[in-house]
Design a protein around this motif. Structure first.
Motif, mmCIF file in Angstrom:
data_model
loop_
_atom_site.group_PDB
_atom_site.id
_atom_site.type_symbol
_atom_site.label_atom_id
_atom_site.label_comp_id
_atom_site.label_asym_id
_atom_site.label_seq_id
_atom_site.Cartn_x
_atom_site.Cartn_y
_atom_site.Cartn_z
ATOM 1 N N ALA A 13 19.637 62.004 43.742
ATOM 2 C CA ALA A 13 20.639 62.525 45.154
ATOM 3 C C ALA A 13 21.612 63.283 45.264
ATOM 4 O O ALA A 13 22.100 63.950 46.356
ATOM 5 N N SER A 14 21.688 64.514 44.496
ATOM 6 C CA SER A 14 22.578 65.051 44.614
ATOM 7 C C SER A 14 21.788 66.285 44.557
ATOM 8 O O SER A 14 22.529 68.067 44.966
ATOM 9 N N ARG A 15 20.973 66.751 44.929
ATOM 10 C CA ARG A 15 20.223 67.671 45.118
ATOM 11 C C ARG A 15 18.469 67.859 46.226
ATOM 12 O O ARG A 15 18.018 66.315 45.540
ATOM 13 N N GLY A 16 17.530 68.326 46.725
ATOM 14 C CA GLY A 16 16.192 68.366 47.184
ATOM 15 C C GLY A 16 16.227 67.043 47.873
ATOM 16 O O GLY A 16 17.301 66.748 48.975
ATOM 17 N N ILE A 17 16.118 66.363 47.971
ATOM 18 C CA ILE A 17 14.950 65.441 49.295
ATOM 19 C C ILE A 17 16.311 64.354 48.520
ATOM 20 O O ILE A 17 16.380 63.495 49.925
ATOM 21 N N GLY A 18 16.826 63.979 47.602
ATOM 22 C CA GLY A 18 17.065 63.078 46.943
ATOM 23 C C GLY A 18 19.029 62.983 48.265
ATOM 24 O O GLY A 18 18.802 62.258 48.781
ATOM 25 N N ARG A 19 19.167 64.180 48.047
ATOM 26 C CA ARG A 19 20.443 64.728 48.401
ATOM 27 C C ARG A 19 19.759 64.826 50.521
ATOM 28 O O ARG A 19 20.780 64.206 50.750
ATOM 29 N N GLU A 20 18.594 65.058 50.968
ATOM 30 C CA GLU A 20 19.063 64.958 52.178
ATOM 31 C C GLU A 20 18.702 63.782 52.841
ATOM 32 O O GLU A 20 19.127 63.373 53.650
ATOM 33 N N ILE A 21 18.003 63.176 52.211
ATOM 34 C CA ILE A 21 17.947 61.141 52.227
ATOM 35 C C ILE A 21 19.719 60.942 52.384
ATOM 36 O O ILE A 21 19.406 59.832 53.415
ATOM 37 N N ALA A 22 19.689 60.698 51.528
ATOM 38 C CA ALA A 22 21.867 60.639 51.539
ATOM 39 C C ALA A 22 21.914 60.978 52.684
ATOM 40 O O ALA A 22 22.898 60.503 53.270
ATOM 41 N N ILE A 23 21.860 62.590 53.379
ATOM 42 C CA ILE A 23 22.507 62.615 54.461
ATOM 43 C C ILE A 23 22.373 62.232 55.282
ATOM 44 O O ILE A 23 22.857 61.568 56.205
ATOM 45 N N GLN A 24 20.805 62.517 55.641
ATOM 46 C CA GLN A 24 20.929 61.770 56.928
ATOM 47 C C GLN A 24 21.139 60.103 57.166
ATOM 48 O O GLN A 24 21.599 59.162 58.299
ATOM 49 N N LEU A 25 21.043 59.717 55.961
ATOM 50 C CA LEU A 25 21.652 57.685 56.275
ATOM 51 C C LEU A 25 23.343 57.840 56.036
ATOM 52 O O LEU A 25 23.827 56.938 57.343
ATOM 53 N N LEU A 26 23.371 58.835 55.555
ATOM 54 C CA LEU A 26 25.297 58.611 55.721
ATOM 55 C C LEU A 26 25.595 59.182 57.545
ATOM 56 O O LEU A 26 26.352 58.159 57.753
ATOM 57 N N ASP A 27 25.350 59.883 57.665
ATOM 58 C CA ASP A 27 24.745 60.496 59.485
ATOM 59 C C ASP A 27 24.690 59.252 60.134
ATOM 60 O O ASP A 27 25.345 58.948 61.293
ATOM 61 N N ALA A 28 23.811 57.845 59.348
ATOM 62 C CA ALA A 28 23.552 57.372 60.663
ATOM 63 C C ALA A 28 24.227 55.648 60.239
ATOM 64 O O ALA A 28 24.345 54.976 60.962
ATOM 65 N N GLY A 29 25.437 56.351 59.798
ATOM 66 C CA GLY A 29 26.263 55.451 59.275
ATOM 67 C C GLY A 29 26.058 54.066 58.470
ATOM 68 O O GLY A 29 26.976 53.784 57.947
ATOM 69 N N HIS A 30 25.198 54.279 57.456
ATOM 70 C CA HIS A 30 25.312 53.274 55.963
ATOM 71 C C HIS A 30 25.577 53.512 54.674
ATOM 72 O O HIS A 30 26.583 54.424 54.888
ATOM 73 N N SER A 31 26.247 52.452 54.412
ATOM 74 C CA SER A 31 26.699 52.886 52.922
ATOM 75 C C SER A 31 25.417 52.983 51.610
ATOM 76 O O SER A 31 24.558 52.727 51.732
ATOM 77 N N VAL A 32 26.476 54.499 51.465
ATOM 78 C CA VAL A 32 25.643 54.798 50.618
ATOM 79 C C VAL A 32 25.643 54.938 48.821
ATOM 80 O O VAL A 32 26.889 56.066 48.810
ATOM 81 N N ALA A 33 24.899 54.745 48.286
ATOM 82 C CA ALA A 33 25.513 54.934 46.442
ATOM 83 C C ALA A 33 24.071 56.138 46.598
ATOM 84 O O ALA A 33 23.328 55.626 46.983
ATOM 85 N N ILE A 34 25.148 56.518 45.558
ATOM 86 C CA ILE A 34 24.015 57.662 45.342
ATOM 87 C C ILE A 34 24.261 58.247 43.506
ATOM 88 O O ILE A 34 25.026 58.097 43.034
ATOM 89 N N THR A 35 22.874 58.133 42.863
ATOM 90 C CA THR A 35 22.667 59.022 41.389
ATOM 91 C C THR A 35 22.460 60.324 40.717
ATOM 92 O O THR A 35 21.699 60.318 41.878
ATOM 93 N N ALA A 36 22.928 60.965 39.997
ATOM 94 C CA ALA A 36 22.392 61.744 39.191
ATOM 95 C C ALA A 36 22.754 62.263 37.920
ATOM 96 O O ALA A 36 23.600 61.140 37.799
ATOM 97 N N ARG A 37 23.292 63.142 37.097
ATOM 98 C CA ARG A 37 23.295 63.554 36.454
ATOM 99 C C ARG A 37 24.448 64.552 36.215
ATOM 100 O O ARG A 37 25.711 64.135 34.633
ATOM 101 N N ASN A 38 24.829 64.578 37.369
ATOM 102 C CA ASN A 38 25.997 65.397 37.503
ATOM 103 C C ASN A 38 27.043 64.767 38.418
ATOM 104 O O ASN A 38 27.086 65.088 39.653
ATOM 105 N N LEU A 39 28.107 64.762 37.693
ATOM 106 C CA LEU A 39 28.772 63.944 38.827
ATOM 107 C C LEU A 39 29.682 64.557 40.067
ATOM 108 O O LEU A 39 30.274 64.781 41.467
ATOM 109 N N ILE A 40 29.942 65.894 39.341
ATOM 110 C CA ILE A 40 30.360 66.981 40.597
ATOM 111 C C ILE A 40 29.378 67.299 42.138
ATOM 112 O O ILE A 40 30.097 67.629 42.856
ATOM 113 N N ASP A 41 28.173 67.794 41.569
ATOM 114 C CA ASP A 41 27.367 67.401 42.413
ATOM 115 C C ASP A 41 26.786 66.061 43.439
ATOM 116 O O ASP A 41 27.197 66.596 44.456
#
Ligand SMILES: NC(=O)c1ccc[n+]([C@@H]2O[C@H](COP(=O)([O-])OP(=O)(O)OC[C@H]3O[C@@H](n4cnc5c(N)ncnc54)[C@H](OP(=O)(O)O)[C@@H]3O)[C@@H](O)[C@H]2O)c1
Length: 249
Positions: A13-41
């Motif tokens: 979820a650091s870019r592309g579709i996963g990132r957009e899903i995360a943004i929409q769910l954060l905007d909706a107020g949910h608790s969101v955990a995300i993974t990828a291989r790059n921590l800065i992203d």
């Protein structure tokens, strides 16, 4: 629908579709955990948010990744309501140039990892008698295209996994569905177009125009459109075992 905030994991979820899903769910107020291989992203996706968030560096192709990621989420949040498996990628090559490495990487990321994340999550969801599992598959999971045999085989496989898990888990209040987009405007598609340009000797814009001409609506999907379809499964308990196609027409 359970009361908000839901505890949600999105892989890749650091870019592309996963990132957009995360943004929409954060905007909706949910608790969101995300993974990828790059921590800065990953940190950039959740920066400035007041939601509960977890950023977990995990390579989905590591066989322990599913188990250890779910363990970390459970330790922090005491459960997981929604698992969205998005991490995926595919290298293009004609069959005779598809190396064992290309094949194995594609199966590991697009098929084995979803199985391992689902296997680790199911005990938590069964105990809660509630769960939503959503896999970002592809139209390549439902139909054949040339030069992507490893990706296509893996995405077909993951749809089988979704259908079997859906049939098995329905009685526990858990639904399992797949989203099958055609081409989406993300860094993955940019990489595919660049690779096709170097393989064929054509320039990037020409390769892109040839692709767009083949697509419904003559356009790439936006990550927002795909995210909306994925998220819609959370509120629709009657939908189970589906491979929902998303096209631009
Ligand atoms: N783009 C399309 O046209 C399209 C069409 C249909 C389906 N899909 C599917 O949609 C999903 C997302 O695609 P996208 O276009 O958004 O891809 P993308 O732009 O390349 O983004 C992929 C995300 O997954 C992460 N990722 C990649 N490999 C990973 C690994 N081994 N372990 C953990 N995370 C990993 C990446 O971060 P790091 O690199 O930092 O790990 C990134 O956050 C994939 O499953 C893809 O197959 C895409």
């Amino acid at each position: 629908m359970r009361t908000s905030p839901l505890r949600i994991l999105i892989t890749g979820a650091s870019r592309g579709i996963g990132r957009e899903i995360a943004i929409q769910l954060l905007d909706a107020g949910h608790s969101v955990a995300i993974t990828a291989r790059n921590l800065i992203d990953l940190k950039a996706v959740v920066a400035g948010r007041s939601n509960k968030t977890l950023t977990i560096v995990a390579d989905s192709t590591d066989p322990d990744s599913g188990e250890s990621t779910i363990k970390e989420i459970n330790a922090n949040w005491g459960g997981l309501d929604v698992l969205i498996i998005n991490a995926g990628d595919g290298a293009a090559a004609p069959i005779e140039k598809t190396t064992n490495e290309i094949w194995e990487n594609s199966i590991a990321l697009n098929l084995t990892a979803p199985f391992q994340y689902i296997r680790a999550t199911v005990p938590l969801m069964k105990a809660a008698k509630f769960g939503r599992i959503i896999v970002i598959a592809s139209t390549a999971g439902l139909e054949g295209e040339p030069n992507v045999c490893a990706y296509t085989a893996a995405k077909h496989g993951v749809i089988g996994l979704v259908r079997s898990a859906a049939a098995e888990l329905e009685k526990y209040g858990i639904t399992v569905n797949a989203v099958c987009p055609s081409y989406v405007d993300t860094p993955m598609t940019q990489r595919s177009l660049q690779a096709a340009a170097s393989r064929t000797g054509k320039d990037f814009d020409e390769v892109k125009s040839l692709l767009l001409a083949k697509l419904p609506g003559g356009r790439l999907l936006t990550p927002q459109e795909v995210a909306q379809v994925a998220i819609s499964f959370i509120d629709q308990p009657e939908k189970n075992g589906l491979a929902q196609i998303v096209k631009g027409d």
